[in-house]
Design a protein around this motif. Sequence first.
Motif, PDB file in Angstrom:
ATOM      1  N   TRP A 198      26.252  29.838  73.580  1.00  0.00           N
ATOM      2  CA  TRP A 198      25.352  30.364  74.605  1.00  0.00           C
ATOM      3  C   TRP A 198      26.108  31.324  75.524  1.00  0.00           C
ATOM      4  O   TRP A 198      25.619  32.414  75.862  1.00  0.00           O
ATOM      5  CB  TRP A 198      24.738  29.219  75.399  1.00  0.00           C
ATOM      6  N   LEU A 204      26.681  34.581  73.820  1.00  0.00           N
ATOM      7  CA  LEU A 204      25.433  35.353  73.758  1.00  0.00           C
ATOM      8  C   LEU A 204      25.132  35.992  75.119  1.00  0.00           C
ATOM      9  O   LEU A 204      24.760  37.166  75.188  1.00  0.00           O
ATOM     10  CB  LEU A 204      24.290  34.422  73.322  1.00  0.00           C
ATOM     11  N   PRO A 207      16.253  40.384  68.819  1.00  0.00           N
ATOM     12  CA  PRO A 207      17.247  39.440  68.277  1.00  0.00           C
ATOM     13  C   PRO A 207      17.879  38.553  69.351  1.00  0.00           C
ATOM     14  O   PRO A 207      18.230  37.406  69.065  1.00  0.00           O
ATOM     15  CB  PRO A 207      18.291  40.369  67.639  1.00  0.00           C
ATOM     16  N   ASP A 227      15.460  35.662  69.889  1.00  0.00           N
ATOM     17  CA  ASP A 227      15.489  34.725  68.757  1.00  0.00           C
ATOM     18  C   ASP A 227      16.752  33.871  68.796  1.00  0.00           C
ATOM     19  O   ASP A 227      16.701  32.666  68.515  1.00  0.00           O
ATOM     20  CB  ASP A 227      15.384  35.495  67.434  1.00  0.00           C
ATOM     21  N   ARG A 228      17.868  34.483  69.151  1.00  0.00           N
ATOM     22  CA  ARG A 228      19.116  33.702  69.231  1.00  0.00           C
ATOM     23  C   ARG A 228      19.066  32.719  70.400  1.00  0.00           C
ATOM     24  O   ARG A 228      19.557  31.584  70.304  1.00  0.00           O
ATOM     25  CB  ARG A 228      20.306  34.650  69.365  1.00  0.00           C
ATOM     26  N   GLN A 229      18.490  33.126  71.514  1.00  0.00           N
ATOM     27  CA  GLN A 229      18.348  32.195  72.643  1.00  0.00           C
ATOM     28  C   GLN A 229      17.519  30.973  72.232  1.00  0.00           C
ATOM     29  O   GLN A 229      17.907  29.832  72.496  1.00  0.00           O
ATOM     30  CB  GLN A 229      17.675  32.899  73.830  1.00  0.00           C
ATOM     31  N   ALA A 242      16.945  29.824  69.258  1.00  0.00           N
ATOM     32  CA  ALA A 242      17.637  29.015  68.240  1.00  0.00           C
ATOM     33  C   ALA A 242      18.664  28.095  68.901  1.00  0.00           C
ATOM     34  O   ALA A 242      18.900  26.977  68.437  1.00  0.00           O
ATOM     35  CB  ALA A 242      18.310  29.934  67.229  1.00  0.00           C
ATOM     36  N   LEU A 243      19.285  28.536  69.983  1.00  0.00           N
ATOM     37  CA  LEU A 243      20.270  27.693  70.673  1.00  0.00           C
ATOM     38  C   LEU A 243      19.596  26.680  71.594  1.00  0.00           C
ATOM     39  O   LEU A 243      20.055  25.537  71.725  1.00  0.00           O
ATOM     40  CB  LEU A 243      21.240  28.568  71.480  1.00  0.00           C
TER      41      LEU A 243
END
Length: 212
Positions: free
Chosen positions: A34, A37, A132, A135-137, A139-140
Motif C-alpha cells: 500500500w 502504491l 489502474p 483497481d490496485r487500491q 485489490a489491496l
Amino acid sequence: MGGPGTSGMREVPRIRREATDPVPSAESGRRAAWDRLAREIHACRRCPLGSRRTHAVVYRGTLSPRVVFVGEAPGAAEDRAGIPFVGRSGRRLDAAIARIGLAPSDWGVLNLLKCRPPSNRFDRAAAHTCRPFLDRQLALLRPNGLVTLGASALRALDPRAPPVLEAAGVPRTVGPRWLFPLIHPAAALRSRRLTERWEHDVDALGRWLIAG
Ligand code: SF4
C-alpha cells in the motif's frame, strides 16, 4: 547427490531469528504494498492533471475496510489537504456514515481520479489513465462492498447500471462484491428534493449493511 560441501560452494550461514524479532506477516506485506502504491500515485504525471495538482489524493480510512466509498475526483479542499472528502461534501458524507453507525474500523473513502480536474469537471480520459491505481487500491483493501457516490463512479464501476437517479438506493452485484449506488453528497446539497433522496438512500444503505 550433492550434500553440504560437495559442490565446492561455501555454505551461506543462516540468520537466526531471535524470539523478539518482528515476524513478517501477510498484513505487513500488504501495508508495504500500500505504501509503495501511495508513493507511486504521489509521483504520478501520467495525465495532464498531475502537473496542475497541489497534492495527489489517495485514501482516507482503515486499510481493512468492510465498505469503501468511491467518489469521482478531489475538489479544492481535497487538493489543498491531500485527503479525500474533507470539504462540504465530505462533512455530509461523514454525517451519513455516522448516522448509519459505521465505525472508523469499518470503512474508507477514495476517488476514481487522484488529482483535481480544473473547475472540478470530471475528466473521463484522465479517469481511464488513472483507473489502474483504483483497481490496485481495491485489490489491496479487499472490501466486502463498494458504495459509489455519483454518476461517474457508478458508471466506472458498473457500466451496465441504469442512470444514477434510477439506481441509487438499491444494492447491486458486480463481480465478487456488492455495490450500493448513492447520489453524490454534493448533489444532495443542491435542492431539498435531492437532500431528501440522499437521506432516504443513506438509510437504505444502513438497513442493507445491518441485514448483511
Ligand atoms: S489523475 Fe491519476 S493518472 Fe493523472 S496524474 Fe493524477 S494520479 Fe496520475
